[in-house]
Design a protein around this motif. Structure first.
Motif, mmCIF file in Angstrom:
data_model
loop_
_atom_site.group_PDB
_atom_site.id
_atom_site.type_symbol
_atom_site.label_atom_id
_atom_site.label_comp_id
_atom_site.label_asym_id
_atom_site.label_seq_id
_atom_site.Cartn_x
_atom_site.Cartn_y
_atom_site.Cartn_z
ATOM 1 N N SER A 232 0.824 -1.088 0.176
ATOM 2 C CA SER A 232 -0.026 -0.009 0.016
ATOM 3 C C SER A 232 0.833 1.364 -0.164
ATOM 4 N N GLU A 233 2.286 1.010 0.031
ATOM 5 C CA GLU A 233 2.994 2.365 -0.096
ATOM 6 C C GLU A 233 3.955 1.996 -1.173
ATOM 7 N N THR A 234 3.605 1.477 -2.241
ATOM 8 C CA THR A 234 4.474 1.069 -3.308
ATOM 9 C C THR A 234 3.908 1.804 -4.496
ATOM 10 N N TYR A 235 4.618 2.083 -5.552
ATOM 11 C CA TYR A 235 4.271 2.930 -6.890
ATOM 12 C C TYR A 235 3.134 1.881 -7.619
ATOM 13 N N TYR A 236 2.053 2.228 -8.035
ATOM 14 C CA TYR A 236 1.245 1.552 -8.945
ATOM 15 C C TYR A 236 1.051 2.298 -10.195
ATOM 16 N N PRO A 237 1.395 1.710 -11.314
ATOM 17 C CA PRO A 237 1.198 2.550 -12.484
ATOM 18 C C PRO A 237 -0.200 2.787 -12.796
ATOM 19 N N THR A 238 -0.739 4.067 -12.514
ATOM 20 C CA THR A 238 -2.063 4.560 -12.629
ATOM 21 C C THR A 238 -2.415 5.228 -13.859
ATOM 22 N N THR A 239 -1.285 5.481 -14.593
ATOM 23 C CA THR A 239 -1.609 6.052 -15.989
ATOM 24 C C THR A 239 -0.785 5.240 -17.055
ATOM 25 N N PRO A 240 -1.348 3.937 -17.258
ATOM 26 C CA PRO A 240 -0.798 3.012 -18.267
ATOM 27 C C PRO A 240 -0.897 3.505 -19.599
ATOM 28 N N LEU A 241 -0.212 3.013 -20.895
ATOM 29 C CA LEU A 241 -0.558 3.182 -21.819
ATOM 30 C C LEU A 241 -1.770 2.851 -22.409
ATOM 31 N N VAL A 242 -2.420 3.453 -23.293
ATOM 32 C CA VAL A 242 -3.799 3.128 -23.844
ATOM 33 C C VAL A 242 -3.715 3.439 -25.436
ATOM 34 N N PRO A 243 -3.692 2.007 -26.074
ATOM 35 C CA PRO A 243 -3.427 2.028 -27.568
ATOM 36 C C PRO A 243 -4.533 2.449 -28.165
ATOM 37 N N TYR A 244 -4.248 3.131 -29.564
ATOM 38 C CA TYR A 244 -5.358 3.544 -30.305
ATOM 39 C C TYR A 244 -6.211 2.455 -30.840
ATOM 40 N N ILE A 245 -5.664 1.093 -31.129
ATOM 41 C CA ILE A 245 -6.284 0.017 -31.416
ATOM 42 C C ILE A 245 -6.995 -0.576 -30.322
ATOM 43 N N ALA B 101 -7.624 -3.488 -28.133
ATOM 44 C CA ALA B 101 -6.669 -4.333 -27.663
ATOM 45 C C ALA B 101 -7.505 -5.408 -26.898
ATOM 46 N N THR B 102 -7.132 -6.737 -26.645
ATOM 47 C CA THR B 102 -7.868 -7.588 -25.994
ATOM 48 C C THR B 102 -7.998 -7.318 -24.507
ATOM 49 N N GLN B 103 -6.946 -6.995 -23.780
ATOM 50 C CA GLN B 103 -6.844 -6.511 -22.470
ATOM 51 C C GLN B 103 -7.301 -4.944 -22.340
ATOM 52 N N ASP B 104 -8.484 -4.785 -22.733
ATOM 53 C CA ASP B 104 -8.858 -3.350 -22.852
ATOM 54 C C ASP B 104 -9.795 -2.870 -21.436
ATOM 55 N N ARG B 105 -9.126 -2.883 -20.597
ATOM 56 C CA ARG B 105 -9.380 -2.569 -19.096
ATOM 57 C C ARG B 105 -8.484 -1.954 -18.048
ATOM 58 N N VAL B 106 -9.232 -1.579 -17.015
ATOM 59 C CA VAL B 106 -8.343 -1.190 -15.984
ATOM 60 C C VAL B 106 -8.031 -2.479 -15.138
ATOM 61 N N VAL B 107 -6.648 -2.952 -14.923
ATOM 62 C CA VAL B 107 -6.360 -3.951 -13.895
ATOM 63 C C VAL B 107 -6.027 -3.333 -12.587
ATOM 64 N N GLU C 49 -14.098 -0.644 -18.097
ATOM 65 C CA GLU C 49 -14.347 -1.554 -17.318
ATOM 66 C C GLU C 49 -12.913 -1.899 -16.261
ATOM 67 N N ILE C 50 -13.170 -2.518 -15.152
ATOM 68 C CA ILE C 50 -12.046 -2.625 -14.002
ATOM 69 C C ILE C 50 -12.103 -3.907 -13.604
ATOM 70 N N SER C 51 -10.957 -4.577 -13.699
ATOM 71 C CA SER C 51 -10.718 -6.232 -13.334
ATOM 72 C C SER C 51 -9.911 -6.214 -12.257
ATOM 73 N N LEU C 52 -10.752 -6.938 -11.103
ATOM 74 C CA LEU C 52 -9.888 -7.008 -9.838
ATOM 75 C C LEU C 52 -8.845 -8.192 -9.977
ATOM 76 N N SER C 53 -7.593 -8.013 -9.888
ATOM 77 C CA SER C 53 -6.656 -9.176 -9.971
ATOM 78 C C SER C 53 -5.970 -9.654 -9.051
ATOM 79 N N SER C 54 -5.862 -10.953 -8.724
ATOM 80 C CA SER C 54 -5.097 -11.573 -7.815
ATOM 81 C C SER C 54 -5.120 -13.048 -8.175
ATOM 82 N N LEU C 55 -4.574 -13.763 -7.398
ATOM 83 C CA LEU C 55 -4.517 -15.351 -7.527
ATOM 84 C C LEU C 55 -5.915 -15.706 -7.079
ATOM 85 N N SER C 56 -6.381 -15.253 -6.067
ATOM 86 C CA SER C 56 -7.730 -15.765 -5.516
ATOM 87 C C SER C 56 -8.499 -14.488 -4.955
ATOM 88 N N SER C 57 -9.346 -13.999 -5.691
ATOM 89 C CA SER C 57 -9.722 -12.587 -5.320
ATOM 90 C C SER C 57 -10.723 -12.939 -3.999
#
Ligand code: SF4
Length: 429
Positions: free
Chosen positions: A38-51, A53-59, A105-113
């Motif tokens: 909770s005190e690390t960097y998180y990439p909150t401004t990831p690149l968003v392609p113009y085309i 993409a399959t992973q078209d969501r916030v992770v 879309e926002i996807s909650l990611s983890s090994l076992s949410s």
């Protein structure tokens, strides 16, 4: 850097030892772990392609590591201990990422949410905050319980979405061997509740070739698929939404380094094919066979994966030769040429089944032993023996099994009432 280590071999081809040849290279390279997520960097401004993409969501990664301890799972072992991000941190990241990317879309990611301790609060927040803005919420890796079904029915189109279960093995005996804490009752109750809520499509994932597997375990896959279909037809006809569809998929078990099954023998592709045909025939015998579609994985590709998973530096030349012979994009079946791979192994005098189909001696030195993940080899071996004895190990929240990860000084190990002595008694590797 593997070049900093010299390897010697026994006459039978197994590793005799590894020594550092560089004064700056330690005998063992210890994994570096960030404990406070909770005190690390998180990439909150990831690149968003113009085309598109399959992973078209916030992770949004809600936690790292897993409390479970499935014995086949490399990620579940090497990312220990389980470390959760705080709710406040995740809320902040969700706001920033949706604003900076414009994703819907926002996807909650983890090994076992489902194991994230504040999942309910997080999901309610996301629905309240972003639901009206037409932002979809998706949750891979959820256990199907009443809460999950309730949430999913709020955020997903039931008619379009299917439910996914990963029982991994067809019988309770074999699920105990792999330490998969999911019972037949959980699966049938979960499916029943889902069907009552309007779902009619279920995907099931299994592995074949798991240690100690017998024909009964394979037949169990067909029986469980059929039982789920039967559950659907228990609902009065007027309340059903059309026919039920069960997609049963099997992959072939590939033992991985740093897991309790790193000592295990992998099946040959011939054994896999025999098992696959056996299961196909068993599914055809089921009452609801027309509702069950059976998908399977390529056996040759799995065997190759097995050789790479537990191979050593002698395999690198094979990969290079196969590449020169045109092996590229092998994951696309039309580009997969097993004959070229087999030739590359032959040309280098290597029998790949040395790496796949051999149960390792308990004392064997592994090519990856110079990497210290923090999880002791002693623990992994104990877990391998527990697997053979069909003994279940409790998850980290229920009790500490003394895997060694407590040495990192945080995470679940310090919230689970773990006994520190269990850990300090373990030697590192
Ligand atoms: S030390 Fe104990 S609580 Fe910590 S990850 Fe290992 S088994 Fe789980």
């Amino acid at each position: 850097m593997p070049a900093f280590y010299d390897v010697s071999y026994h006459a039978d081809g197994t590793v005799a030892g590894m020594v550092s040849n560089n004064p700056n290279a330690p005998d063992k390279v210890k994994r570096q772990v960030e404990m406070n997520l909770s005190e690390t960097y998180y990439p909150t401004t990831p690149l968003v392609p113009y085309i598109k993409a399959t992973q078209d969501r916030v992770v949004l990664e809600i936690q790292r590591g897993c409390i479970r301890g499935c014995r086949f799972c490399q990620a579940g072992m090497i990312y220990r201990p389980n470390r959760e991000r705080s709710l406040e941190y995740l809320k902040k990241c969700a706001y920033e990422m949706l604003a900076s990317t414009g994703h819907e879309e926002i996807s909650l990611s983890s090994l076992s949410s489902s194991d994230y301790s504040q999942l309910q609060e997080l999901v309610c927040f996301l629905i309240n905050e972003f639901g009206s803005k037409k932002v979809n919420i998706s949750f891979p890796s959820l256990r199907i319980d009443a809460f999950s079904l309730d949430v999913m029915s709020k955020v997903q189109d039931i008619r379009k979405s299917s439910l996914t279960f990963a029982p991994e093995a067809g019988s309770q005996r074999l699920r105990n061997v792999i330490n998969k804490g999911l019972t037949e009752e959980d699966i049938l109750n979960g499916s029943g509740k889902a069907f009552q809520s309007g779902w009619n499509r279920v995907k099931l994932y299994f592995m074949m070739g798991l240690p100690t597997e017998k024909e009964d375990d394979i037949e169990g896959i067909a029986i469980l698929s059929d039982q789920i279909a039967r559950k659907y037809y228990e609902i009065p006809k007027e309340q059903r939404s059309g026919k039920v569809s069960i997609v049963t998929s099997t992959s072939f078990f590939v033992p991985k380094p740093f897991t309790p099954f790193q000592w295990a023998r992998m099946n040959t592709s011939e054994e896999y094919l025999t098992k696959q045909h056996y299961l196909r025939d068993k599914i055809r015998e089921q009452l609801n066979r027309k509702s069950i579609k059976y998908n399977w994985h390529e056996a040759d590709l799995s065997e190759l994966e097995g050789a790479f998973a537990r191979g050593d530096r002698r395999i690198s030349k094979v990969i290079y030769d196969a590449y020169k012979a045109g092996c590229l994009y092998d994951s696309w079946s039309e580009y997969f040429h097993f004959d070229k791979w087999q030739k590359a192994f032959r040309d280098n005098g290597i029998d790949y089944r040395f790496y796949t189909c051999r149960e390792r001696d308990e004392e064997e030195v592994f090519p990856w032993d110079f990497i210290d993940t923090g999880i002791t080899k002693k623990f992994l071996l104990r877990e391998y023996r527990n697997a053979k004895a069909e003994k279940v190990t409790l998850n980290c929240r229920q009790s500490c099994a003394g895997c060694g990860a407590k040495s990192f000084g945080g995470g679940i190990c310090y919230r689970s009432g773990a006994n520190p002595e269990e850990v300090t008694n373990e030697s590192t590797n």
